[in-house]
Write a protein that holds these residues in place. Structure first.
Motif, PDB file in Angstrom:
ATOM      1  N   ILE A   1     -23.943  30.223 -37.564  1.00  0.00           N
ATOM      2  CA  ILE A   1     -23.664  29.323 -38.680  1.00  0.00           C
ATOM      3  C   ILE A   1     -23.425  30.174 -39.932  1.00  0.00           C
ATOM      4  CG2 ILE A   1     -24.583  27.466 -40.105  1.00  0.00           C
ATOM      5  CD1 ILE A   1     -24.038  26.622 -37.191  1.00  0.00           C
ATOM      6  N   SER A   2     -22.324  29.904 -40.602  1.00  0.00           N
ATOM      7  CA  SER A   2     -21.987  30.630 -41.821  1.00  0.00           C
ATOM      8  C   SER A   2     -22.124  29.694 -43.019  1.00  0.00           C
ATOM      9  CB  SER A   2     -20.562  31.177 -41.740  1.00  0.00           C
ATOM     10  OG  SER A   2     -20.206  31.772 -42.965  1.00  0.00           O
ATOM     11  N   THR A   3     -23.301  29.690 -43.614  1.00  0.00           N
ATOM     12  CA  THR A   3     -23.520  28.797 -44.749  1.00  0.00           C
ATOM     13  C   THR A   3     -22.678  29.196 -45.950  1.00  0.00           C
ATOM     14  OG1 THR A   3     -25.468  30.073 -45.391  1.00  0.00           O
ATOM     15  CG2 THR A   3     -25.843  28.122 -44.022  1.00  0.00           C
ATOM     16  N   SER A   4     -22.385  30.481 -46.118  1.00  0.00           N
ATOM     17  CA  SER A   4     -21.556  30.891 -47.258  1.00  0.00           C
ATOM     18  C   SER A   4     -20.122  30.379 -47.099  1.00  0.00           C
ATOM     19  CB  SER A   4     -21.577  32.410 -47.440  1.00  0.00           C
ATOM     20  OG  SER A   4     -21.104  33.062 -46.291  1.00  0.00           O
ATOM     21  N   LEU A   5     -19.586  30.415 -45.884  1.00  0.00           N
ATOM     22  CA  LEU A   5     -18.246  29.872 -45.635  1.00  0.00           C
ATOM     23  C   LEU A   5     -18.253  28.362 -45.849  1.00  0.00           C
ATOM     24  CD1 LEU A   5     -15.313  30.117 -44.725  1.00  0.00           C
ATOM     25  CD2 LEU A   5     -16.126  30.014 -42.362  1.00  0.00           C
ATOM     26  N   HIS A  13     -13.279  21.637 -51.421  1.00  0.00           N
ATOM     27  CA  HIS A  13     -13.087  20.199 -51.187  1.00  0.00           C
ATOM     28  C   HIS A  13     -13.448  19.395 -52.429  1.00  0.00           C
ATOM     29  CE1 HIS A  13     -14.403  16.188 -49.805  1.00  0.00           C
ATOM     30  NE2 HIS A  13     -13.348  16.297 -49.006  1.00  0.00           N
ATOM     31  N   ASN A  14     -14.536  19.748 -53.065  1.00  0.00           N
ATOM     32  CA  ASN A  14     -14.979  19.021 -54.262  1.00  0.00           C
ATOM     33  C   ASN A  14     -14.020  19.189 -55.446  1.00  0.00           C
ATOM     34  OD1 ASN A  14     -17.169  18.045 -52.871  1.00  0.00           O
ATOM     35  ND2 ASN A  14     -18.595  19.562 -53.669  1.00  0.00           N
ATOM     36  N   LYS A  15     -13.173  20.212 -55.387  1.00  0.00           N
ATOM     37  CA  LYS A  15     -12.162  20.425 -56.426  1.00  0.00           C
ATOM     38  C   LYS A  15     -10.808  19.855 -56.011  1.00  0.00           C
ATOM     39  CE  LYS A  15     -14.254  24.199 -58.859  1.00  0.00           C
ATOM     40  NZ  LYS A  15     -14.604  23.583 -60.113  1.00  0.00           N
ATOM     41  N   GLY A  16     -10.767  19.154 -54.881  1.00  0.00           N
ATOM     42  CA  GLY A  16      -9.535  18.513 -54.451  1.00  0.00           C
ATOM     43  C   GLY A  16      -8.672  19.337 -53.523  1.00  0.00           C
ATOM     44  N   ILE A  17      -9.200  20.421 -53.003  1.00  0.00           N
ATOM     45  CA  ILE A  17      -8.429  21.296 -52.113  1.00  0.00           C
ATOM     46  C   ILE A  17      -8.771  20.976 -50.664  1.00  0.00           C
ATOM     47  CG2 ILE A  17      -8.047  23.700 -51.424  1.00  0.00           C
ATOM     48  CD1 ILE A  17      -8.842  24.428 -54.363  1.00  0.00           C
ATOM     49  N   VAL A  18      -7.756  20.813 -49.846  1.00  0.00           N
ATOM     50  CA  VAL A  18      -7.953  20.563 -48.424  1.00  0.00           C
ATOM     51  C   VAL A  18      -7.982  21.908 -47.709  1.00  0.00           C
ATOM     52  CG1 VAL A  18      -7.020  19.478 -46.356  1.00  0.00           C
ATOM     53  CG2 VAL A  18      -6.801  18.339 -48.567  1.00  0.00           C
ATOM     54  N   VAL A  19      -9.052  22.166 -46.968  1.00  0.00           N
ATOM     55  CA  VAL A  19      -9.179  23.400 -46.200  1.00  0.00           C
ATOM     56  C   VAL A  19      -9.008  23.046 -44.725  1.00  0.00           C
ATOM     57  CG1 VAL A  19     -10.647  25.365 -45.628  1.00  0.00           C
ATOM     58  CG2 VAL A  19     -10.733  24.375 -47.930  1.00  0.00           C
ATOM     59  N   VAL A  20      -7.910  23.518 -44.142  1.00  0.00           N
ATOM     60  CA  VAL A  20      -7.587  23.245 -42.746  1.00  0.00           C
ATOM     61  C   VAL A  20      -8.236  24.324 -41.880  1.00  0.00           C
ATOM     62  CG1 VAL A  20      -5.722  22.990 -41.073  1.00  0.00           C
ATOM     63  CG2 VAL A  20      -5.422  22.140 -43.412  1.00  0.00           C
ATOM     64  N   VAL A  21      -8.956  23.878 -40.832  1.00  0.00           N
ATOM     65  CA  VAL A  21      -9.724  24.780 -39.979  1.00  0.00           C
ATOM     66  C   VAL A  21      -9.380  24.509 -38.515  1.00  0.00           C
ATOM     67  CG1 VAL A  21     -12.073  25.406 -39.273  1.00  0.00           C
ATOM     68  CG2 VAL A  21     -11.623  24.788 -41.646  1.00  0.00           C
ATOM     69  N   ALA A  22      -9.149  25.566 -37.749  1.00  0.00           N
ATOM     70  CA  ALA A  22      -8.932  25.427 -36.305  1.00  0.00           C
ATOM     71  C   ALA A  22     -10.237  25.004 -35.639  1.00  0.00           C
ATOM     72  CB  ALA A  22      -8.441  26.756 -35.726  1.00  0.00           C
ATOM     73  N   ALA A  23     -10.159  24.056 -34.711  1.00  0.00           N
ATOM     74  CA  ALA A  23     -11.360  23.496 -34.082  1.00  0.00           C
ATOM     75  C   ALA A  23     -12.094  24.506 -33.203  1.00  0.00           C
ATOM     76  CB  ALA A  23     -10.986  22.270 -33.249  1.00  0.00           C
ATOM     77  N   GLY A  24     -11.373  25.327 -32.481  1.00  0.00           N
ATOM     78  CA  GLY A  24     -11.992  26.261 -31.539  1.00  0.00           C
ATOM     79  C   GLY A  24     -11.507  25.971 -30.133  1.00  0.00           C
ATOM     80  N   ASN A  25     -11.666  26.945 -29.250  1.00  0.00           N
ATOM     81  CA  ASN A  25     -11.030  26.897 -27.934  1.00  0.00           C
ATOM     82  C   ASN A  25     -11.988  26.954 -26.752  1.00  0.00           C
ATOM     83  OD1 ASN A  25      -8.507  26.997 -29.280  1.00  0.00           O
ATOM     84  ND2 ASN A  25      -8.717  29.201 -29.462  1.00  0.00           N
ATOM     85  N   ASP A  26     -13.219  26.478 -26.932  1.00  0.00           N
ATOM     86  CA  ASP A  26     -14.185  26.581 -25.846  1.00  0.00           C
ATOM     87  C   ASP A  26     -14.634  25.231 -25.292  1.00  0.00           C
ATOM     88  OD1 ASP A  26     -15.689  25.732 -27.984  1.00  0.00           O
ATOM     89  OD2 ASP A  26     -16.881  27.557 -28.129  1.00  0.00           O
ATOM     90  N   SER A  27     -13.902  24.169 -25.609  1.00  0.00           N
ATOM     91  CA  SER A  27     -14.178  22.810 -25.125  1.00  0.00           C
ATOM     92  C   SER A  27     -15.536  22.260 -25.552  1.00  0.00           C
ATOM     93  CB  SER A  27     -14.081  22.741 -23.592  1.00  0.00           C
ATOM     94  OG  SER A  27     -12.836  23.169 -23.146  1.00  0.00           O
ATOM     95  N   CYS A  28     -16.184  22.899 -26.495  1.00  0.00           N
ATOM     96  CA  CYS A  28     -17.501  22.452 -26.953  1.00  0.00           C
ATOM     97  C   CYS A  28     -17.359  21.457 -28.101  1.00  0.00           C
ATOM     98  CB  CYS A  28     -18.332  23.645 -27.409  1.00  0.00           C
ATOM     99  SG  CYS A  28     -18.745  24.760 -26.056  1.00  0.00           S
ATOM    100  N   ASN A  29     -18.480  20.926 -28.541  1.00  0.00           N
ATOM    101  CA  ASN A  29     -18.494  19.967 -29.641  1.00  0.00           C
ATOM    102  C   ASN A  29     -18.465  20.711 -30.970  1.00  0.00           C
ATOM    103  OD1 ASN A  29     -19.292  18.042 -31.659  1.00  0.00           O
ATOM    104  ND2 ASN A  29     -20.111  16.774 -30.020  1.00  0.00           N
ATOM    105  N   THR A  30     -17.556  20.315 -31.846  1.00  0.00           N
ATOM    106  CA  THR A  30     -17.420  20.963 -33.157  1.00  0.00           C
ATOM    107  C   THR A  30     -18.681  20.831 -34.002  1.00  0.00           C
ATOM    108  OG1 THR A  30     -16.418  18.956 -34.047  1.00  0.00           O
ATOM    109  CG2 THR A  30     -14.918  20.667 -33.265  1.00  0.00           C
ATOM    110  N   ALA A  31     -19.500  19.834 -33.726  1.00  0.00           N
ATOM    111  CA  ALA A  31     -20.722  19.609 -34.518  1.00  0.00           C
ATOM    112  C   ALA A  31     -21.719  20.761 -34.398  1.00  0.00           C
ATOM    113  CB  ALA A  31     -21.392  18.310 -34.088  1.00  0.00           C
ATOM    114  N   ASN A  32     -21.553  21.595 -33.391  1.00  0.00           N
ATOM    115  CA  ASN A  32     -22.488  22.689 -33.155  1.00  0.00           C
ATOM    116  C   ASN A  32     -22.029  24.031 -33.722  1.00  0.00           C
ATOM    117  OD1 ASN A  32     -24.127  20.912 -31.668  1.00  0.00           O
ATOM    118  ND2 ASN A  32     -22.851  21.238 -29.866  1.00  0.00           N
ATOM    119  N   TYR A  33     -20.913  24.039 -34.450  1.00  0.00           N
ATOM    120  CA  TYR A  33     -20.339  25.293 -34.915  1.00  0.00           C
ATOM    121  C   TYR A  33     -19.951  25.215 -36.389  1.00  0.00           C
ATOM    122  CZ  TYR A  33     -20.233  26.320 -29.994  1.00  0.00           C
ATOM    123  OH  TYR A  33     -20.608  26.531 -28.695  1.00  0.00           O
ATOM    124  N   SER A  34     -19.876  26.373 -36.992  1.00  0.00           N
ATOM    125  CA  SER A  34     -19.520  26.499 -38.401  1.00  0.00           C
ATOM    126  C   SER A  34     -18.119  27.100 -38.492  1.00  0.00           C
ATOM    127  CB  SER A  34     -20.529  27.417 -39.080  1.00  0.00           C
ATOM    128  OG  SER A  34     -20.202  27.655 -40.407  1.00  0.00           O
TER     129      SER A  34
END
Length: 132
Positions: A1-5, A13-34
């Protein structure tokens, strides 16, 4: 988990910028990753072209899943140029995310403002529960 990232993405996001992030390629749930676990990240999963002949898209088998995936884009057998300029194909959500980032960029340029980004983000989020 990267709390600084994650903190940086939340601040953007709070300044109105959309940050697009790749989900990942291991078929796992995104809720478990940073940073894919935070709602402020615009998380993009990958699709394949197996059902394209019937006019449908399908989630690529390797793409992560999760309720915070905001959109899906082509991510399997994506045509690319390698470092030598040779045409190759590759797979991954890292190839899906630029499609969505590009859509945001073109819309922002056309509107002449980043306000359109929030509107587009909200529309994507409203439809993220639809079948791909």
């Amino acid at each position: 988990i990267s709390t600084s990232l994650e903190t940086s993405i939340i601040a953007a996001h709070n300044k109105g910028i959309v940050v697009v992030v790749a989900a990942g390629n291991d078929s796992c749930n995104t809720a478990n990753y940073s940073p894919t676990r935070i709602s402020q990240a615009f998380v993009v999963g990958a699709t394949n072209n197996q059902l394209i002949s019937s006019g449908k898209d399908a989630k690529a088998s390797f793409s992560r899943t999760g309720s915070n995936i905001s959109a899906f884009a082509p991510g399997e057998s994506v045509a690319l140029l390698n470092f030598n300029g040779t045409s190759v194909t590759n797979n991954g959500t890292s190839f899906s995310a630029p499609y969505i980032a590009g859509i945001f960029a073109v819309a922002c340029q056309a509107a002449g403002t980043y306000v359109i980004l929030r509107q587009m983000q909200q529309r994507f989020m409203m439809h993220s529960g639809t079948q791909v």
